[in-house]
Design a protein around this motif. Structure first.
Motif, PDB file in Angstrom:
ATOM      1  N   ALA A  99      -0.204   8.292  -1.708  1.00 54.38           N
ATOM      2  CA  ALA A  99      -0.330   7.704  -3.044  1.00 54.38           C
ATOM      3  C   ALA A  99       0.059   8.714  -4.114  1.00 54.38           C
ATOM      4  CB  ALA A  99      -1.762   7.226  -3.266  1.00 54.38           C
ATOM      5  N   LEU A 104      -6.733   1.816  -5.978  1.00 54.80           N
ATOM      6  CA  LEU A 104      -7.391   1.872  -4.675  1.00 54.80           C
ATOM      7  C   LEU A 104      -8.176   0.580  -4.515  1.00 54.80           C
ATOM      8  CD1 LEU A 104      -8.196   3.412  -2.117  1.00 54.80           C
ATOM      9  CD2 LEU A 104     -10.021   4.483  -3.449  1.00 54.80           C
ATOM     10  N   VAL A 110       0.494   0.762  -0.112  1.00 59.06           N
ATOM     11  CA  VAL A 110       0.130   1.752   0.915  1.00 59.06           C
ATOM     12  C   VAL A 110      -0.996   1.154   1.746  1.00 59.06           C
ATOM     13  CG1 VAL A 110      -0.678   4.099   1.359  1.00 59.06           C
ATOM     14  CG2 VAL A 110       0.807   3.640  -0.622  1.00 59.06           C
ATOM     15  N   GLY A 137      -3.588   1.550   4.461  1.00 61.51           N
ATOM     16  CA  GLY A 137      -4.311   2.598   5.179  1.00 61.51           C
ATOM     17  C   GLY A 137      -4.289   2.416   6.680  1.00 61.51           C
ATOM     18  N   ALA A 152      -3.548   8.650   3.276  1.00 63.09           N
ATOM     19  CA  ALA A 152      -3.243   7.600   2.296  1.00 63.09           C
ATOM     20  C   ALA A 152      -3.309   8.159   0.877  1.00 63.09           C
ATOM     21  CB  ALA A 152      -4.192   6.422   2.456  1.00 63.09           C
ATOM     22  N   VAL A 212      -3.101   1.351  -2.909  1.00 64.29           N
ATOM     23  CA  VAL A 212      -3.653   1.705  -1.597  1.00 64.29           C
ATOM     24  C   VAL A 212      -4.729   0.708  -1.241  1.00 64.29           C
ATOM     25  CG1 VAL A 212      -4.853   3.490  -0.261  1.00 64.29           C
ATOM     26  CG2 VAL A 212      -3.255   4.154  -2.080  1.00 64.29           C
TER      27      VAL A 212
END
Length: 173
Positions: free
Chosen positions: A70, A6, A32, A34, A66, A82
Motif C-alpha cells: 500500500a 484499509l 490490495v 491481503g 500488504a 487494502v
C-alpha cells in the motif's frame, strides 16, 4: 493526493466487493487483497487458526506485506485500497505499520445474521476454525474503535462506498 484505505471486517462482511467498488470509484487506485499474500506461500503455508503459532506468524506477515505494498502504491501516486480480516488489537498495530497518510480505516460490521446469509450465498466458505459468533465477538469486543465503523447489514456495496466517501473525516486516523 494518494492515500491508503484499509477495509476490514469479519469474513463475508463484504470487504472484497466494497474494496473493489471503492477502488473503481477513485481516480487512480489499486485493490490490495491481503489474502493474495497468504496464497503466495506455496509450500509450508500455515492457515491462521486459533492456537497455531506458525499460522498466526504468517497472518501477521501478510498484514506487514500488504501495508508495504500500500505504501509503495501511494508513493507512486496511486491510492491503495487494502482489504483483509484485521480484527482485534492487530488493527491498531497495522495502522502503525502503514506509513502513508492520509490513512482511512473502515470497519464493515454487519450483524451476524447478515454475515450468515452472505456466507451461505458465497461460493467460497471462510468459516471453519472460527464461527461467525467468534469473529463477530472479537470484532465488537476486542477491536479498537478506530476509523469509520459501518453497519452494512442492509447496505448495498454502492451505498457502502457512498458512506465511506462521505465519512472520510471520521475514517481518517
Amino acid at each position: 493526493m494518494s492515500s491508503v484505505y484499509l477495509i476490514t471486517g469479519v469474513m463475508a462482511a463484504g470487504k472484497s466487493t466494497v474494496a473493489q467498488a471503492l477502488a473503481e470509484r477513485l481516480p487512480t487506485a489499486a485493490h490490495v487483497r491481503g489474502d493474495a499474500f497468504r496464497k503466495a506461500i506455496v509450500s509450508g503455508r500455515a492457515e491462521p487458526v486459533p492456537g497455531d503459532v506458525e499460522g498466526e506468524a504468517q497472518r501477521l506477515l501478510r498484514y506487514r506485506i500488504a501495508a508495504g505494498v500500500a505504501d509503495q502504491y501511494a508513493a507512486a501516486g496511486i491510492t491503495a485500497v487494502v482489504q483483509d480480516v484485521i480484527i482485534g488489537p492487530e488493527l491498531a498495530d497495522v495502522v502503525e505499520v502503514v506509513r502513508t497518510r492520509p490513512l482511512y480505516v473502515v470497519v464493515l460490521a454487519p450483524h451476524p445474521e447478515a454475515v450468515a446469509e452472505r456466507e451461505e450465498a458465497r461460493v467460497k466458505t471462510g468459516y471453519g476454525a472460527w464461527t461467525i459468533a467468534d469473529l463477530d465477538g472479537a470484532l465488537r469486543h476486542e477491536t479498537p474503535r478506530i476509523g469509520l465503523w459501518l453497519d452494512t447489514s442492509r447496505m448495498t456495496p454502492a451505498e457502502t462506498v457512498d458512506a465511506i466517501l462521505a465519512g472520510r473525516a471520521e475514517a481518517e486516523v
